[in-house]
Write a protein that holds these residues in place. Structure first.
Motif, PDB file in Angstrom:
ATOM      1  N   ARG A   1       0.813  -1.218   0.000  1.00  0.00           N
ATOM      2  CA  ARG A   1       0.000   0.000   0.000  1.00  0.00           C
ATOM      3  C   ARG A   1       0.847   1.268   0.000  1.00  0.00           C
ATOM      4  O   ARG A   1       0.326   2.363   0.217  1.00  0.00           O
ATOM      5  CB  ARG A   1      -0.912   0.008   1.231  1.00  0.00           C
ATOM      6  N   LEU A   2       2.145   1.125  -0.237  1.00  0.00           N
ATOM      7  CA  LEU A   2       3.026   2.286  -0.182  1.00  0.00           C
ATOM      8  C   LEU A   2       2.679   3.308  -1.252  1.00  0.00           C
ATOM      9  O   LEU A   2       2.666   4.513  -1.006  1.00  0.00           O
ATOM     10  CB  LEU A   2       4.483   1.834  -0.323  1.00  0.00           C
ATOM     11  N   ARG A   3       2.393   2.847  -2.463  1.00  0.00           N
ATOM     12  CA  ARG A   3       2.067   3.759  -3.562  1.00  0.00           C
ATOM     13  C   ARG A   3       0.586   4.097  -3.615  1.00  0.00           C
ATOM     14  O   ARG A   3       0.209   5.200  -3.992  1.00  0.00           O
ATOM     15  CB  ARG A   3       2.512   3.143  -4.891  1.00  0.00           C
ATOM     16  N   ASN A   4      -0.246   3.145  -3.278  1.00  0.00           N
ATOM     17  CA  ASN A   4      -1.685   3.373  -3.295  1.00  0.00           C
ATOM     18  C   ASN A   4      -2.270   2.738  -2.041  1.00  0.00           C
ATOM     19  O   ASN A   4      -2.213   1.525  -1.873  1.00  0.00           O
ATOM     20  CB  ASN A   4      -2.320   2.773  -4.553  1.00  0.00           C
ATOM     21  N   SER A   5      -2.815   3.566  -1.160  1.00  0.00           N
ATOM     22  CA  SER A   5      -3.308   3.047   0.116  1.00  0.00           C
ATOM     23  C   SER A   5      -4.516   2.137  -0.051  1.00  0.00           C
ATOM     24  O   SER A   5      -4.773   1.282   0.795  1.00  0.00           O
ATOM     25  CB  SER A   5      -3.665   4.213   1.051  1.00  0.00           C
ATOM     26  N   VAL A   6      -5.264   2.315  -1.139  1.00  0.00           N
ATOM     27  CA  VAL A   6      -6.433   1.466  -1.401  1.00  0.00           C
ATOM     28  C   VAL A   6      -6.291   0.882  -2.808  1.00  0.00           C
ATOM     29  O   VAL A   6      -6.921   1.351  -3.765  1.00  0.00           O
ATOM     30  CB  VAL A   6      -7.751   2.253  -1.272  1.00  0.00           C
ATOM     31  N   PRO A   7      -5.461  -0.147  -2.981  1.00  0.00           N
ATOM     32  CA  PRO A   7      -5.229  -0.695  -4.323  1.00  0.00           C
ATOM     33  C   PRO A   7      -6.406  -1.534  -4.815  1.00  0.00           C
ATOM     34  O   PRO A   7      -7.147  -2.126  -4.023  1.00  0.00           O
ATOM     35  CB  PRO A   7      -3.982  -1.564  -4.132  1.00  0.00           C
ATOM     36  N   THR A   8      -6.562  -1.566  -6.103  1.00  0.00           N
ATOM     37  CA  THR A   8      -7.550  -2.453  -6.718  1.00  0.00           C
ATOM     38  C   THR A   8      -6.999  -3.879  -6.707  1.00  0.00           C
ATOM     39  O   THR A   8      -5.801  -4.089  -6.464  1.00  0.00           O
ATOM     40  CB  THR A   8      -7.833  -2.014  -8.154  1.00  0.00           C
ATOM     41  N   PRO A   9      -7.839  -4.883  -6.962  1.00  0.00           N
ATOM     42  CA  PRO A   9      -7.325  -6.265  -6.989  1.00  0.00           C
ATOM     43  C   PRO A   9      -6.170  -6.457  -7.965  1.00  0.00           C
ATOM     44  O   PRO A   9      -5.210  -7.173  -7.664  1.00  0.00           O
ATOM     45  CB  PRO A   9      -8.557  -7.084  -7.394  1.00  0.00           C
ATOM     46  N   VAL A  10      -6.250  -5.810  -9.136  1.00  0.00           N
ATOM     47  CA  VAL A  10      -5.169  -5.946 -10.111  1.00  0.00           C
ATOM     48  C   VAL A  10      -3.898  -5.266  -9.599  1.00  0.00           C
ATOM     49  O   VAL A  10      -2.790  -5.813  -9.709  1.00  0.00           O
ATOM     50  CB  VAL A  10      -5.598  -5.349 -11.466  1.00  0.00           C
ATOM     51  N   GLU A  11      -4.046  -4.068  -9.039  1.00  0.00           N
ATOM     52  CA  GLU A  11      -2.886  -3.368  -8.485  1.00  0.00           C
ATOM     53  C   GLU A  11      -2.270  -4.154  -7.334  1.00  0.00           C
ATOM     54  O   GLU A  11      -1.036  -4.207  -7.195  1.00  0.00           O
ATOM     55  CB  GLU A  11      -3.299  -1.974  -8.007  1.00  0.00           C
ATOM     56  N   PHE A  12      -3.105  -4.758  -6.517  1.00  0.00           N
ATOM     57  CA  PHE A  12      -2.595  -5.571  -5.414  1.00  0.00           C
ATOM     58  C   PHE A  12      -1.793  -6.756  -5.940  1.00  0.00           C
ATOM     59  O   PHE A  12      -0.731  -7.096  -5.407  1.00  0.00           O
ATOM     60  CB  PHE A  12      -3.759  -6.056  -4.554  1.00  0.00           C
ATOM     61  N   GLN A  13      -2.285  -7.380  -7.008  1.00  0.00           N
ATOM     62  CA  GLN A  13      -1.589  -8.536  -7.579  1.00  0.00           C
ATOM     63  C   GLN A  13      -0.218  -8.140  -8.112  1.00  0.00           C
ATOM     64  O   GLN A  13       0.783  -8.816  -7.842  1.00  0.00           O
ATOM     65  CB  GLN A  13      -2.436  -9.150  -8.692  1.00  0.00           C
ATOM     66  N   TYR A  14      -0.157  -7.036  -8.854  1.00  0.00           N
ATOM     67  CA  TYR A  14       1.127  -6.591  -9.395  1.00  0.00           C
ATOM     68  C   TYR A  14       2.080  -6.148  -8.281  1.00  0.00           C
ATOM     69  O   TYR A  14       3.287  -6.420  -8.334  1.00  0.00           O
ATOM     70  CB  TYR A  14       0.911  -5.452 -10.389  1.00  0.00           C
ATOM     71  N   ALA A  15       1.534  -5.450  -7.281  1.00  0.00           N
ATOM     72  CA  ALA A  15       2.384  -4.988  -6.178  1.00  0.00           C
ATOM     73  C   ALA A  15       2.925  -6.166  -5.376  1.00  0.00           C
ATOM     74  O   ALA A  15       4.096  -6.176  -4.977  1.00  0.00           O
ATOM     75  CB  ALA A  15       1.594  -4.050  -5.269  1.00  0.00           C
ATOM     76  N   LEU A  16       2.090  -7.169  -5.147  1.00  0.00           N
ATOM     77  CA  LEU A  16       2.541  -8.351  -4.414  1.00  0.00           C
ATOM     78  C   LEU A  16       3.623  -9.093  -5.187  1.00  0.00           C
ATOM     79  O   LEU A  16       4.591  -9.590  -4.607  1.00  0.00           O
ATOM     80  CB  LEU A  16       1.353  -9.274  -4.138  1.00  0.00           C
ATOM     81  N   ARG A  17       3.472  -9.138  -6.512  1.00  0.00           N
ATOM     82  CA  ARG A  17       4.495  -9.785  -7.335  1.00  0.00           C
ATOM     83  C   ARG A  17       5.812  -9.026  -7.246  1.00  0.00           C
ATOM     84  O   ARG A  17       6.889  -9.634  -7.141  1.00  0.00           O
ATOM     85  CB  ARG A  17       4.015  -9.853  -8.782  1.00  0.00           C
ATOM     86  N   ALA A  18       5.727  -7.699  -7.270  1.00  0.00           N
ATOM     87  CA  ALA A  18       6.949  -6.893  -7.176  1.00  0.00           C
ATOM     88  C   ALA A  18       7.618  -7.060  -5.818  1.00  0.00           C
ATOM     89  O   ALA A  18       8.848  -7.138  -5.719  1.00  0.00           O
ATOM     90  CB  ALA A  18       6.622  -5.427  -7.428  1.00  0.00           C
ATOM     91  N   VAL A  19       6.813  -7.120  -4.773  1.00  0.00           N
ATOM     92  CA  VAL A  19       7.365  -7.298  -3.429  1.00  0.00           C
ATOM     93  C   VAL A  19       8.018  -8.661  -3.295  1.00  0.00           C
ATOM     94  O   VAL A  19       9.107  -8.810  -2.732  1.00  0.00           O
ATOM     95  CB  VAL A  19       6.253  -7.125  -2.377  1.00  0.00           C
ATOM     96  N   THR A  20       7.370  -9.683  -3.837  1.00  0.00           N
ATOM     97  CA  THR A  20       7.891 -11.043  -3.712  1.00  0.00           C
ATOM     98  C   THR A  20       9.173 -11.230  -4.505  1.00  0.00           C
ATOM     99  O   THR A  20      10.155 -11.800  -4.011  1.00  0.00           O
ATOM    100  CB  THR A  20       6.832 -12.051  -4.191  1.00  0.00           C
ATOM    101  N   VAL A  21       9.182 -10.744  -5.742  1.00  0.00           N
ATOM    102  CA  VAL A  21      10.348 -10.942  -6.603  1.00  0.00           C
ATOM    103  C   VAL A  21      11.485 -10.009  -6.215  1.00  0.00           C
ATOM    104  O   VAL A  21      12.648 -10.405  -6.141  1.00  0.00           O
ATOM    105  CB  VAL A  21       9.959 -10.731  -8.084  1.00  0.00           C
ATOM    106  N   GLY A  22      11.155  -8.757  -5.953  1.00  0.00           N
ATOM    107  CA  GLY A  22      12.194  -7.769  -5.694  1.00  0.00           C
ATOM    108  C   GLY A  22      12.602  -7.649  -4.248  1.00  0.00           C
ATOM    109  O   GLY A  22      13.496  -6.866  -3.924  1.00  0.00           O
ATOM    110  N   GLN A  23      11.944  -8.408  -3.356  1.00  0.00           N
ATOM    111  CA  GLN A  23      12.256  -8.325  -1.929  1.00  0.00           C
ATOM    112  C   GLN A  23      12.165  -6.887  -1.436  1.00  0.00           C
ATOM    113  O   GLN A  23      13.005  -6.406  -0.687  1.00  0.00           O
ATOM    114  CB  GLN A  23      13.650  -8.889  -1.646  1.00  0.00           C
TER     115      GLN A  23
END
Length: 303
Positions: A182-204
């Protein structure tokens, strides 16, 4: 758990507000992290875990005791001070991150004290009546459910584990991950959440968010494996003591501030002495004077 000599059985935020008003404007505060913003948080600030830690802390408890002893506040403040210290100790036991506070059989006396305290905490919160109506609150359910770690630690220690770090059973890691998402968007959409979670997981991308609502979970990540901490400082950054304090002119501070300064100085001296100093150096730093005979040791004795 509560001593029988307390004159009140009611815990209130009133003593804390009085403490904030008393130390307002002081350079050296009894409870430096306690402020009006902490006691009167907004809707989103109520979710910040750090605010609760500033209230339920040993410094806040000791400050209230100091107010009673030195500033002649009502003895009913002691009940609130005791409750703050009790919750703080409960949190320390329930979020242990090292072997000192972990539950283990190495020191059975300390282990038995911790188990008795946690069981008493369950009994305490089950009997609490919160608010004007004295209704049951979710915080009571949360504490009672969390303290069921007693059954888990019993089974783990019986199976041969040397100690149990209770912090490993919290969800700080999960909440910190959500804070990063939620750093970039405090209320992410499901798609934004999916992409953000992928970035967090891959990029640590799990660096702590300073404005988050939870504390750091204390775990290491692969991205931090090669990071080095440079603790050395350059010569221009080093200041002599004479540059910080003019020894010939005593500071113009109140009695309360002198007690706080005495406590800080004692903490620093204790840390310095922990390094193997010679007897001559220790004698230069320490003077054999009873704390009860020193009027500036009031806060130190209470802590």
């Amino acid at each position: 758990m509560q001593p029988s000599d307390y004159t009140a059985s009611k815990v209130s935020v009133g003593p804390l507000k009085d403490l904030v008003s008393y130390q307002e404007g002081m350079a050296l505060k009894l409870a430096p992290k306690l402020s009006r913003g902490v006691l009167e948080p907004s809707h989103f600030e109520k979710m910040k875990f750090s605010s609760a830690m500033h209230v339920f802390s040993k410094s806040s408890s000791a400050a209230l005791r100091y107010m009673v002893v030195e500033e002649h506040r009502p003895e009913s403040y002691l009940t609130t001070a005791w409750f703050l210290e009790t919750v703080d100790h409960w949190f320390d036991l329930m979020s242990s991150r090292n072997t000192v506070t972990a539950l283990s059989h190495f020191k059975m006396e300390e282990y038995d004290k911790a188990i008795i305290f946690l069981r008493d905490s369950i009994h305490l919160f089950r009997g609490l009546k919160i608010g004007p109506k004295g209704s049951w609150k979710p915080v009571q359910t949360g504490l009672v459910m969390a303290t069921t770690i007693l059954e888990v630690q019993h089974d783990l220690l019986r199976q041969g584990h040397k100690f149990v770090l209770t912090s490993r059973f919290t969800q700080d890691c999960l909440e910190n991950t959500f804070s990063s998402i939620r750093l970039r968007n405090s209320v992410p959409t499901p798609v934004e959440f999916q992409y953000a979670l992928r970035a967090v997981t891959v990029g640590q991308f799990l660096s702590p968010v300073h404005t988050g609502s939870y504390v750091e979970d204390g775990s290491d990540h692969l991205a931090d494996f090669l990071d080095t901490q440079n603790s050395s400082c350059s010569l221009p950054d080093v200041l002599r003591v004479e540059q910080l304090v003019e020894l010939t002119t005593p500071p113009d501070i109140t009695k309360t501030e002198s007690c706080v300064l005495y406590h800080l100085a004692g903490y620093i001296v204790k840390r310095v002495i922990s390094f193997s100093l010679c007897d001559k150096c220790q004698c230069a730093l320490v003077k054999n004077v009873s704390d009860g005979e020193n009027e500036r040791a009031g806060l130190l004795v209470l802590k």
